[in-house]
Enzyme design. Structure first.
Site, short mmCIF file in Angstrom:
data_model
loop_
_atom_site.label_atom_id
_atom_site.label_comp_id
_atom_site.label_asym_id
_atom_site.label_seq_id
_atom_site.Cartn_x
_atom_site.Cartn_y
_atom_site.Cartn_z
N CYS A 102 0.81 -1.22 0.00
CA CYS A 102 0.00 0.00 0.00
C CYS A 102 0.84 1.27 0.00
CB CYS A 102 -0.90 0.04 1.24
SG CYS A 102 -1.97 -1.38 1.48
N HIS A 119 -6.13 1.64 5.12
CA HIS A 119 -6.70 0.81 4.06
C HIS A 119 -7.37 -0.39 4.70
CE1 HIS A 119 -7.40 -1.52 0.55
NE2 HIS A 119 -6.38 -2.34 0.71
N HIS A 121 -10.30 -3.83 4.20
CA HIS A 121 -11.01 -4.74 3.31
C HIS A 121 -12.43 -4.96 3.84
CE1 HIS A 121 -7.22 -6.79 1.37
NE2 HIS A 121 -7.27 -5.48 1.18
N GLU A 148 -27.63 11.05 9.88
CA GLU A 148 -26.91 11.81 10.90
C GLU A 148 -25.40 11.57 10.88
OE1 GLU A 148 -26.66 14.47 14.24
OE2 GLU A 148 -28.17 14.11 12.68
N HIS A 204 -12.79 -4.80 -3.47
CA HIS A 204 -11.51 -4.81 -2.75
C HIS A 204 -11.64 -4.18 -1.36
CE1 HIS A 204 -6.88 -3.95 -3.05
NE2 HIS A 204 -7.27 -4.00 -1.79
#
Length: 242
Positions: A102, A119, A121, A148, A204
């Protein structure tokens, strides 16, 4: 006096040793444990990175995220090139672990002023990308309003937070075979949606970033809440946008 045998020259282990619970090397393992309990980083997936004092701290790739320790953290000098990977300026690199796939995507967020990038999943994130594709096609983005929890998401840098009646829009990019290959699409989405703090990746997961660690975390939590709610609303035939 420190025993030099404990830290070979060039290892820079001092960068991940701190009694401060707010130090990135301590925060990242704690965040990963939390995210694991939420089902966001199952099976070694996902990642977290923090920018602080000219350094980037990143969780390693391909490890059980709930078991990460401070000594597992990679440290980069910042700024640093995204490509090629060999040009990235690692100043601490655990020998038995792999740098996060990443990394260039986190760097894209940091280049836009983020202090933390996450990140996940998340299953809810994946599901909304599929629902949007079915309803709007591949060029559609996720949209929702009159909820809200939208108030937990910023309007944009220095623009305050979204209100109840505002419409939250999150761009969606297509997945690729290799994580790093998402970078160009992610940066394009950032350019097209300059106020966004997140980008969904179809089938993903999602990338979320914030000005601080706390903001990135709470924004990620708010988004996941909204994604789950959106999936349940869809089951009941309720519209996301009014």
């Amino acid at each position: 006096m420190t025993d030099q045998r404990e830290e070979p020259q060039g290892s820079n282990d001092h960068l991940v040793r701190s009694s401060d619970p707010e130090h990135p090397a301590n925060l990242i393992p704690e965040l990963c444990k939390k995210f694991y309990t939420l089902g966001w980083v199952t099976g070694t997936g996902g990642g977290t990175s923090i920018r602080r004092d000219g350094h980037i701290f990143i969780a390693p790739s391909g490890v059980q995220k709930e078991m990460i320790k401070p000594e597992d953290i990679f440290v980069l000098s910042y700024p640093t090139p995204k490509y090629p990977p060999s040009a990235r300026q690692y100043i601490r690199k655990p020998q038995e672990l792999k740098p996060s796939a990443c990394t260039p995507l986190f760097l894209a967020a940091f280049d836009r002023g983020a202090g933390c990038s996450i990140h996940t999943h998340s299953q809810w994130a994946v599901l909304v990308t599929l629902l949007v594709e079915r309803e709007k096609g591949k060029n559609g983005c996720f949209e929702i309003n009159n909820i809200e929890q939208i108030k937990g998401i910023p309007k944009g840098k220095g623009k305050g937070m979204l209100g109840f009646f505002d419409t939250l829009r999150i761009p969606i990019i297509e997945n690729t075979a290799f994580e790093e290959d998402l970078t160009e699409s992610l940066e394009k989405a950032m350019d097209e949606y300059p106020d966004t703090y997140a980008v969904l990746v179809r089938r993903h997961g999602i990338y979320v970033w914030g000005d601080t660690v706390a903001k990135a975390k709470t924004q990620c939590e708010s988004l996941d809440y909204l994604f789950q709610l959106a999936v349940e609303m869809h089951k009941l035939g309720l519209p996301w946008v009014q």
